[in-house]
Design a protein around this motif. Sequence first.
Motif, PDB file in Angstrom:
ATOM      1  N   SER A  36      45.090 -27.095  19.493  1.00 30.39           N
ATOM      2  CA  SER A  36      44.481 -27.335  20.798  1.00 30.39           C
ATOM      3  C   SER A  36      42.978 -27.415  20.660  1.00 30.39           C
ATOM      4  O   SER A  36      42.393 -26.793  19.769  1.00 30.39           O
ATOM      5  CB  SER A  36      44.837 -26.208  21.776  1.00 30.39           C
ATOM      6  N   CYS A  37      42.348 -28.155  21.543  1.00 25.58           N
ATOM      7  CA  CYS A  37      40.892 -28.295  21.525  1.00 25.58           C
ATOM      8  C   CYS A  37      40.404 -28.514  22.949  1.00 25.58           C
ATOM      9  O   CYS A  37      40.972 -29.323  23.684  1.00 25.58           O
ATOM     10  CB  CYS A  37      40.496 -29.470  20.633  1.00 25.58           C
TER      11      CYS A  37
ATOM     12  N   ARG B 229      37.192 -37.140   4.933  1.00 29.51           N
ATOM     13  CA  ARG B 229      37.759 -36.868   6.242  1.00 29.51           C
ATOM     14  C   ARG B 229      38.451 -38.139   6.744  1.00 29.51           C
ATOM     15  O   ARG B 229      37.917 -39.238   6.615  1.00 29.51           O
ATOM     16  CB  ARG B 229      36.658 -36.442   7.229  1.00 29.51           C
ATOM     17  N   GLU B 230      39.640 -37.967   7.299  1.00 28.22           N
ATOM     18  CA  GLU B 230      40.409 -39.109   7.766  1.00 28.22           C
ATOM     19  C   GLU B 230      40.915 -38.886   9.184  1.00 28.22           C
ATOM     20  O   GLU B 230      41.161 -37.741   9.600  1.00 28.22           O
ATOM     21  CB  GLU B 230      41.611 -39.372   6.846  1.00 28.22           C
ATOM     22  N   LEU B 231      41.076 -39.980   9.907  1.00 25.99           N
ATOM     23  CA  LEU B 231      41.619 -39.915  11.252  1.00 25.99           C
ATOM     24  C   LEU B 231      43.107 -39.605  11.179  1.00 25.99           C
ATOM     25  O   LEU B 231      43.845 -40.247  10.441  1.00 25.99           O
ATOM     26  CB  LEU B 231      41.404 -41.234  11.982  1.00 25.99           C
ATOM     27  N   VAL B 232      43.539 -38.642  11.966  1.00 23.50           N
ATOM     28  CA  VAL B 232      44.957 -38.302  12.076  1.00 23.50           C
ATOM     29  C   VAL B 232      45.554 -38.982  13.304  1.00 23.50           C
ATOM     30  O   VAL B 232      46.570 -39.661  13.217  1.00 23.50           O
ATOM     31  CB  VAL B 232      45.159 -36.786  12.175  1.00 23.50           C
ATOM     32  N   ALA B 233      44.904 -38.783  14.439  1.00 20.58           N
ATOM     33  CA  ALA B 233      45.395 -39.372  15.693  1.00 20.58           C
ATOM     34  C   ALA B 233      44.266 -39.386  16.709  1.00 20.58           C
ATOM     35  O   ALA B 233      43.370 -38.540  16.665  1.00 20.58           O
ATOM     36  CB  ALA B 233      46.576 -38.573  16.244  1.00 20.58           C
ATOM     37  N   SER B 234      44.332 -40.353  17.620  1.00 17.90           N
ATOM     38  CA  SER B 234      43.348 -40.424  18.690  1.00 17.90           C
ATOM     39  C   SER B 234      44.045 -40.847  19.980  1.00 17.90           C
ATOM     40  O   SER B 234      45.141 -41.427  19.950  1.00 17.90           O
ATOM     41  CB  SER B 234      42.218 -41.396  18.346  1.00 17.90           C
ATOM     42  N   ILE B 235      43.374 -40.550  21.094  1.00 18.39           N
ATOM     43  CA  ILE B 235      43.935 -40.885  22.396  1.00 18.39           C
ATOM     44  C   ILE B 235      42.784 -41.226  23.343  1.00 18.39           C
ATOM     45  O   ILE B 235      41.795 -40.487  23.409  1.00 18.39           O
ATOM     46  CB  ILE B 235      44.812 -39.728  22.933  1.00 18.39           C
ATOM     47  N   THR B 236      42.913 -42.329  24.045  1.00 17.97           N
ATOM     48  CA  THR B 236      41.867 -42.741  24.973  1.00 17.97           C
ATOM     49  C   THR B 236      42.041 -42.024  26.309  1.00 17.97           C
ATOM     50  O   THR B 236      43.058 -41.365  26.556  1.00 17.97           O
ATOM     51  CB  THR B 236      41.919 -44.249  25.206  1.00 17.97           C
TER      52      THR B 236
ATOM     53  N   ILE C 187      49.937 -36.652  19.847  1.00 12.80           N
ATOM     54  CA  ILE C 187      48.672 -36.258  20.463  1.00 12.80           C
ATOM     55  C   ILE C 187      48.783 -36.433  21.974  1.00 12.80           C
ATOM     56  O   ILE C 187      49.342 -37.427  22.459  1.00 12.80           O
ATOM     57  CB  ILE C 187      47.492 -37.077  19.895  1.00 12.80           C
ATOM     58  N   THR C 188      48.279 -35.449  22.704  1.00 17.05           N
ATOM     59  CA  THR C 188      48.269 -35.502  24.159  1.00 17.05           C
ATOM     60  C   THR C 188      46.929 -34.988  24.664  1.00 17.05           C
ATOM     61  O   THR C 188      46.190 -34.329  23.921  1.00 17.05           O
ATOM     62  CB  THR C 188      49.397 -34.640  24.771  1.00 17.05           C
TER      63      THR C 188
ATOM     64  N   THR D 281      40.954 -31.298  27.593  1.00 21.32           N
ATOM     65  CA  THR D 281      41.589 -30.755  26.404  1.00 21.32           C
ATOM     66  C   THR D 281      42.406 -31.824  25.683  1.00 21.32           C
ATOM     67  O   THR D 281      42.858 -32.790  26.298  1.00 21.32           O
ATOM     68  CB  THR D 281      42.517 -29.579  26.753  1.00 21.32           C
ATOM     69  N   VAL D 282      42.583 -31.612  24.400  1.00 20.51           N
ATOM     70  CA  VAL D 282      43.439 -32.468  23.587  1.00 20.51           C
ATOM     71  C   VAL D 282      44.286 -31.571  22.701  1.00 20.51           C
ATOM     72  O   VAL D 282      43.802 -30.539  22.224  1.00 20.51           O
ATOM     73  CB  VAL D 282      42.613 -33.473  22.756  1.00 20.51           C
ATOM     74  N   LYS D 283      45.534 -31.963  22.508  1.00 18.35           N
ATOM     75  CA  LYS D 283      46.449 -31.186  21.680  1.00 18.35           C
ATOM     76  C   LYS D 283      47.097 -32.080  20.636  1.00 18.35           C
ATOM     77  O   LYS D 283      47.247 -33.287  20.846  1.00 18.35           O
ATOM     78  CB  LYS D 283      47.522 -30.528  22.550  1.00 18.35           C
ATOM     79  N   LEU D 284      47.483 -31.461  19.535  1.00 16.95           N
ATOM     80  CA  LEU D 284      48.190 -32.176  18.471  1.00 16.95           C
ATOM     81  C   LEU D 284      49.424 -31.363  18.106  1.00 16.95           C
ATOM     82  O   LEU D 284      49.300 -30.285  17.521  1.00 16.95           O
ATOM     83  CB  LEU D 284      47.295 -32.383  17.256  1.00 16.95           C
ATOM     84  N   GLN D 285      50.574 -31.867  18.468  1.00 10.58           N
ATOM     85  CA  GLN D 285      51.826 -31.228  18.094  1.00 10.58           C
ATOM     86  C   GLN D 285      52.251 -31.808  16.753  1.00 10.58           C
ATOM     87  O   GLN D 285      52.440 -33.023  16.624  1.00 10.58           O
ATOM     88  CB  GLN D 285      52.906 -31.497  19.152  1.00 10.58           C
TER      89      GLN D 285
END
Length: 122
Positions: free
Chosen positions: A20-21, A44-51, A68-69, A76-80
């Motif tokens: 969570s962030c 460093r590499e991109l894992v996931a992004s969300i607009t 990613i949500t 907030t942004v979360k990564l399950q």
Amino acid sequence: VQLQASGGGLVQAGGSLNLSCAAFGRIFIVNTMGWYRQAPGKQRELVASITSGYDTNYADSVKGRFTITRDNAKKTVKLQMNSLKPEDTAVYYCNADVIVTVPGSFDGRTAWGQGTQVTVSS
């Protein structure tokens, strides 16, 4: 602007973790949010992004396993992360492109969280 990340830890292969962030500060708009990772000796590499419109983008290596949500109201942004593999071991960083308020105007900035360790044992 500050990004505060949490949720890392140690898990066995095949297990799950949820990162969570949250973004704090004089934020007017949060645009794209994302998660990056950096393994020892690697870039460093991109894992996931969300607009802000909820369009998502995933690294090929995590498609079908990570989700990613975001919550625009809570900033907030979360990564399950499911079906974790040892190669997912890295420090994970949250990232956000934001528009902040400054006296009399606005300013675009990119913010980074402090990093959270994810370790997947085989």
